[in-house]
Design a protein around this motif. Structure first.
Motif, mmCIF file in Angstrom:
data_model
loop_
_atom_site.group_PDB
_atom_site.id
_atom_site.type_symbol
_atom_site.label_atom_id
_atom_site.label_comp_id
_atom_site.label_asym_id
_atom_site.label_seq_id
_atom_site.Cartn_x
_atom_site.Cartn_y
_atom_site.Cartn_z
ATOM 1 N N PHE A 417 33.245 5.095 8.832
ATOM 2 C CA PHE A 417 31.815 4.974 9.173
ATOM 3 C C PHE A 417 30.983 5.912 8.308
ATOM 4 O O PHE A 417 29.851 5.564 7.913
ATOM 5 N N ALA A 418 31.509 7.092 8.005
ATOM 6 C CA ALA A 418 30.759 8.024 7.158
ATOM 7 C C ALA A 418 30.559 7.437 5.764
ATOM 8 O O ALA A 418 29.475 7.601 5.163
ATOM 9 N N GLU A 419 31.566 6.739 5.234
ATOM 10 C CA GLU A 419 31.417 6.093 3.932
ATOM 11 C C GLU A 419 30.361 4.994 3.975
ATOM 12 O O GLU A 419 29.558 4.840 3.045
ATOM 13 N N LEU A 420 30.369 4.200 5.069
ATOM 14 C CA LEU A 420 29.364 3.132 5.209
ATOM 15 C C LEU A 420 27.956 3.709 5.273
ATOM 16 O O LEU A 420 27.011 3.199 4.631
ATOM 17 N N ILE A 421 27.805 4.803 6.070
ATOM 18 C CA ILE A 421 26.486 5.425 6.188
ATOM 19 C C ILE A 421 26.035 5.956 4.829
ATOM 20 O O ILE A 421 24.870 5.801 4.434
ATOM 21 N N GLU A 422 26.981 6.587 4.099
ATOM 22 C CA GLU A 422 26.637 7.131 2.786
ATOM 23 C C GLU A 422 26.205 6.025 1.837
ATOM 24 O O GLU A 422 25.224 6.175 1.084
ATOM 25 N N GLN A 423 26.891 4.879 1.877
ATOM 26 C CA GLN A 423 26.519 3.762 1.009
ATOM 27 C C GLN A 423 25.144 3.194 1.370
ATOM 28 O O GLN A 423 24.343 2.853 0.493
ATOM 29 N N GLU A 424 24.903 3.082 2.678
ATOM 30 C CA GLU A 424 23.597 2.547 3.118
ATOM 31 C C GLU A 424 22.471 3.475 2.709
ATOM 32 O O GLU A 424 21.378 3.028 2.327
ATOM 33 N N LEU A 425 22.706 4.777 2.813
ATOM 34 C CA LEU A 425 21.655 5.734 2.496
ATOM 35 C C LEU A 425 21.411 5.834 0.997
ATOM 36 O O LEU A 425 20.435 6.457 0.574
ATOM 37 N N GLN A 426 22.298 5.250 0.187
ATOM 38 C CA GLN A 426 22.056 5.240 -1.252
ATOM 39 C C GLN A 426 20.784 4.445 -1.573
ATOM 40 O O GLN A 426 20.097 4.734 -2.553
ATOM 41 N N ARG A 427 20.518 3.442 -0.731
ATOM 42 C CA ARG A 427 19.341 2.598 -0.956
ATOM 43 C C ARG A 427 18.133 3.060 -0.153
ATOM 44 O O ARG A 427 17.089 2.447 -0.172
ATOM 45 N N ALA A 428 18.288 4.147 0.571
ATOM 46 C CA ALA A 428 17.206 4.642 1.442
ATOM 47 C C ALA A 428 16.187 5.431 0.629
ATOM 48 O O ALA A 428 16.463 5.865 -0.498
ATOM 49 N N PRO A 429 14.989 5.644 1.179
ATOM 50 C CA PRO A 429 13.953 6.435 0.499
ATOM 51 C C PRO A 429 14.440 7.850 0.231
ATOM 52 O O PRO A 429 15.347 8.346 0.891
ATOM 53 N N PRO A 430 13.818 8.549 -0.713
ATOM 54 C CA PRO A 430 14.244 9.919 -1.065
ATOM 55 C C PRO A 430 14.154 10.891 0.088
ATOM 56 O O PRO A 430 14.881 11.884 0.116
ATOM 57 N N LEU A 432 15.307 10.634 2.842
ATOM 58 C CA LEU A 432 16.570 10.621 3.618
ATOM 59 C C LEU A 432 17.744 11.197 2.823
ATOM 60 O O LEU A 432 18.908 11.001 3.177
ATOM 61 N N ALA A 433 17.467 11.925 1.753
ATOM 62 C CA ALA A 433 18.540 12.510 0.936
ATOM 63 C C ALA A 433 19.359 13.507 1.733
ATOM 64 O O ALA A 433 20.575 13.630 1.561
ATOM 65 N N LYS A 434 18.680 14.242 2.629
ATOM 66 C CA LYS A 434 19.420 15.214 3.440
ATOM 67 C C LYS A 434 20.419 14.498 4.335
ATOM 68 O O LYS A 434 21.564 14.947 4.515
ATOM 69 N N ALA A 435 20.031 13.356 4.902
ATOM 70 C CA ALA A 435 20.946 12.594 5.760
ATOM 71 C C ALA A 435 22.127 12.086 4.957
ATOM 72 O O ALA A 435 23.280 12.049 5.429
ATOM 73 N N ARG A 436 21.838 11.674 3.676
ATOM 74 C CA ARG A 436 22.922 11.193 2.829
ATOM 75 C C ARG A 436 23.931 12.320 2.549
ATOM 76 O O ARG A 436 25.135 12.120 2.530
ATOM 77 N N ARG A 437 23.397 13.563 2.355
ATOM 78 C CA ARG A 437 24.277 14.697 2.117
ATOM 79 C C ARG A 437 25.108 15.011 3.353
ATOM 80 O O ARG A 437 26.291 15.366 3.267
ATOM 81 N N TYR A 438 24.516 14.854 4.515
ATOM 82 C CA TYR A 438 25.269 15.099 5.760
ATOM 83 C C TYR A 438 26.418 14.093 5.920
ATOM 84 O O TYR A 438 27.525 14.436 6.350
ATOM 85 N N ALA A 439 26.132 12.831 5.592
ATOM 86 C CA ALA A 439 27.178 11.807 5.691
ATOM 87 C C ALA A 439 28.335 12.120 4.750
ATOM 88 O O ALA A 439 29.526 11.950 5.096
ATOM 89 N N ALA A 440 28.014 12.614 3.542
ATOM 90 C CA ALA A 440 29.073 12.972 2.590
ATOM 91 C C ALA A 440 29.900 14.132 3.111
ATOM 92 O O ALA A 440 31.133 14.181 2.957
ATOM 93 N N MET A 441 29.228 15.091 3.783
ATOM 94 C CA MET A 441 29.941 16.234 4.340
ATOM 95 C C MET A 441 30.878 15.799 5.470
ATOM 96 O O MET A 441 31.994 16.309 5.601
ATOM 97 N N VAL A 442 30.418 14.831 6.293
ATOM 98 C CA VAL A 442 31.272 14.310 7.369
ATOM 99 C C VAL A 442 32.516 13.643 6.776
ATOM 100 O O VAL A 442 33.640 13.837 7.256
ATOM 101 N N LYS A 443 32.303 12.854 5.701
ATOM 102 C CA LYS A 443 33.448 12.177 5.077
ATOM 103 C C LYS A 443 34.436 13.186 4.496
ATOM 104 O O LYS A 443 35.655 13.069 4.685
ATOM 105 N N GLU A 444 33.923 14.219 3.788
ATOM 106 C CA GLU A 444 34.812 15.215 3.186
ATOM 107 C C GLU A 444 35.551 16.003 4.264
ATOM 108 O O GLU A 444 36.759 16.280 4.139
ATOM 109 N N GLY A 445 34.846 16.354 5.342
ATOM 110 C CA GLY A 445 35.515 17.089 6.425
ATOM 111 C C GLY A 445 36.592 16.243 7.088
ATOM 112 O O GLY A 445 37.681 16.746 7.417
#
Length: 625
Positions: A417-430, A432-445
């Motif tokens: 789910f973290a990967e899906l969220i990260e992919q979706e946020l790639q197309r999101a407005p700037p 939401l960059a912080k949210a995209r970074r949080y999703a990447a942190m969840v995936k790495e953790g």
């Protein structure tokens, strides 16, 4: 402690000695007077066997004259028994049947001119009888010159028939018999000493006190009469009696042989020292003539004899008294180192030491039996404990399987789910960059937690010895390609160059999952402790039949004082990486365990600021056809 053999009767034994001597005297009317062996004299009335003398001559008159001349001849108390042959051919079977012929008078000229000479050579070389004394007689001295005959043939005298008058015949025979007697004595002493030496091996092979006693009697009889010794010799009548040091005066029968074998009641330690059951007869032989012999030997602590029977006493180093009572053991003769008595004394010392050894062996057997019982009991306890441990391990294995499935599955979902969220946020407005970074942190953790969980499960299974490699052919280059696909994002975050130097199609024989875990942990560790702009490289090189696989980095290195504890699972190894990554040190411990399961070792070379290299060897797999 060693106890020297006792020759004087101690005060505590005086009543016992007096009682025995009184009993021996009471039997005096039924038994002959006892004589100490060292003071022995020949029994009266015993006739010694005659000397065998062979006369070989084709002249009947020679036989008749020789018989008349030697009719009254005697040497050393023994008369002469004449044997006659008319030819060399007739003499051969007589010599073969009578190996104890002392002297042979042989005519030179009989069926042939040299028949006597040929017979002399046959006696020495074919019959191999070096003891018989050969006196050649000839009526034609010129035909066989004395000087040539003496040099060419092993004979003892050469006489012309005309020389052998009554007196000279007696002189020649007496001289030859003395020589023969001395040779036989030397042979007997040599054989007796050989028997004493052989006795050590015979006694050491005994299987208990009764067997030891029987062997001792046999060896004693052989040593006293070497000529009658041999495997086919009948067992002499004899007994071995013992007086325990702990119970002076109580005699025990250890062994009996020959006609007395039925008396044996062999007793092993410690039961041989136990009191006799009520109503049981004394264990001394029932033959009344032997009672005073045994009593005399034990009381005087010396060897005693009665006619040709002898009771040989010896004290053992541990203080026990032994008597070897043997019938027909003639003790006449000189008492010296080479005599029968001297040889018997040497043998008895061996018997004394061997008897103590047998008692010690008996005690050891009793102790061993007790020890075996304790070992069997302890083994049963250990088997029960091992069974409980196997059940516990089985339970742990089931628990680990549950953890591997039920705990890792939710993390896999979270990572997905973290990967899906990260992919979706790639197309999101700037914004939401912080949210995209949080999703990447969840995936790495999540990935870090799954890797840690996988390491924990592998390490736990290895510690329980439930993990066994399943070797197969594994090509290194494709495995690294898949591994780099997973780890490349982490390398890119720190701008670390990730490379490999692997010979094409190089394959090793290893467990695929274990090798993957080792490389994933080593490369992951290298990325963790390498600063930005660094380099991590995996290489492989051929070393004979092995491949040396190494993981090198340009990281911070490991201090010298930490290298000895690097693979110690009992020490906490928490260290942060160059990017603040956390670590437990469990990955290196797991790598070492997995490599050791393959029969190899994990080596490390490092220096602070100069990077680290981990390496190990695996056998190269055969190229498939």
């Amino acid at each position: 402690m060693y106890h020297a053999p006792v020759t004087d009767v101690p005060p505590a034994r005086q009543p016992i000695k007096a009682e025995r001597m009184a009993r021996a005297n009471a039997i005096g009317s039924k038994a002959t007077r006892l004589v100490l062996a060292s003071r022995a004299s020949p029994p009266a009335g015993r006739e010694l066997p005659p000397w065998k003398v062979l006369v070989v001559d084709d002249d009947p008159a020679v036989h008749q004259v020789t018989r008349l001349v030697l009719a009254d001849f005697a040497f050393a108390g023994r008369k002469v028994a004449l044997l006659g042959a008319r030819s060399a051919a007739e003499a051969k079977p007589i010599l073969q049947a009578n190996r104890d012929i002392a002297v042979a008078f042989v005519d030179v000229v009989m069926e042939t001119d040299d028949a006597g000479l040929a017979l002399a050579r046959w006696i020495r070389e074919t019959l191999r009888n070096a003891g018989v004394r050969i006196i050649l007689r000839t009526g034609e001295p010129g035909q066989a010159p004395e000087a040539e005959v003496i040099q060419a043939y092993d004979i003892n005298d050469y006489r012309a028939k005309t020389e052998l008058t009554h007196a000279r015949l007696h002189t020649a025979l007496a001289t030859s018999l003395r020589s023969y007697s001395q040779i036989r004595s030397i042979d007997e002493h040599r054989r007796g000493l050989e028997l004493v030496i052989e006795a050590a091996a015979i006694l050491s092979g005994a299987g208990g006190l009764a067997d030891f006693g029987a062997r001792a009697l046999r060896c004693l009889g052989d040593v006293l009469a070497p000529a009658a010794a041999g495997d086919g010799a009948a067992a002499r009548d004899g007994v071995v009696l013992a007086e325990p040091r702990e119970r002076p005066g109580e005699i025990r029968l250890i062994a009996a042989t020959g006609a007395l074998a039925g008396l044996t009641r062999g007793r092993e330690m410690p039961s041989w020292l136990a009191p006799l059951p009520d109503g049981e007869e004394a264990l001394l032989p029932t033959a009344e003539a032997w009672w005073p012999l045994a009593d005399q030997a034990f009381a005087a602590r010396e060897t005693a004899r009665q006619d040709s029977d002898a009771a040989h006493f010896v004290a053992t180093p541990q203080g026990h008294g032994l008597v070897l009572l043997l019938r027909g053991a003639d003790l006449n003769g000189a008492d010296g180192p080479g005599s029968g008595l001297g040889r018997a004394a040497v043998l008895l010392r061996q018997v004394a030491v061997g008897f103590d050894n047998q008692l010690l062996l008996s005690e050891i057997r009793v102790a061993n039996a007790a020890l075996e019982e304790r070992v069997a009991q302890r083994t049963a306890e250990l088997e029960a404990a091992a069974s409980r441990l196997r059940r516990a391990n089985a339970t742990k294995s089931r628990l680990l399987s549950v953890i591997a499935h039920d705990v890792s599955s939710p993390f896999t979902a979270i990572i997905g789910f973290a990967e899906l969220i990260e992919q979706e946020l790639q197309r999101a407005p700037p914004d939401l960059a912080k949210a995209r970074r949080y999703a990447a942190m969840v995936k790495e953790g999540g990935n870090a937690l799954v890797a840690l969980l996988r390491n924990l499960l592998l390490w736990a299974r290895a510690q329980m010895e439930g993990l066994k490699p399943q070797p197969e052919r594994v090509e290194i280059e494709p495995m690294l390609h898949d591994l780099f696909q997973v780890l490349r994002p982490l390398a890119e975050q720190k701008a670390i160059a990730l490379g490999a130097a692997i010979p094409p199609r190089l394959a090793v024989q290893a467990d695929r999952a274990m090798l993957d875990a080792v490389l994933r942990n080593l490369v992951g560790n290298a990325l963790k402790f390498t600063p930005r702009q660094g380099r991590v490289e995996v290489s492989a090189a051929v070393d004979g039949t092995d491949a040396v696989i190494a993981v090198r980095d340009t990281g911070v290195g490991i201090p010298d004082d930490r290298l000895p504890q690097l693979f110690d699972s009992d020490r906490e190894q928490r260290t942060r990486g160059t990017g603040g990554e956390s670590g437990t040190g469990l990955g290196l411990v797991l790598c070492r365990s997995l490599i050791e399961l393959h029969g190899s070792a994990l080596a490390v070379e490092s220096a602070p600021g100069a990077g680290t290299t981990f390496s190990f060897k695996l056998p190269i797999a055969r190229t498939p056809f």
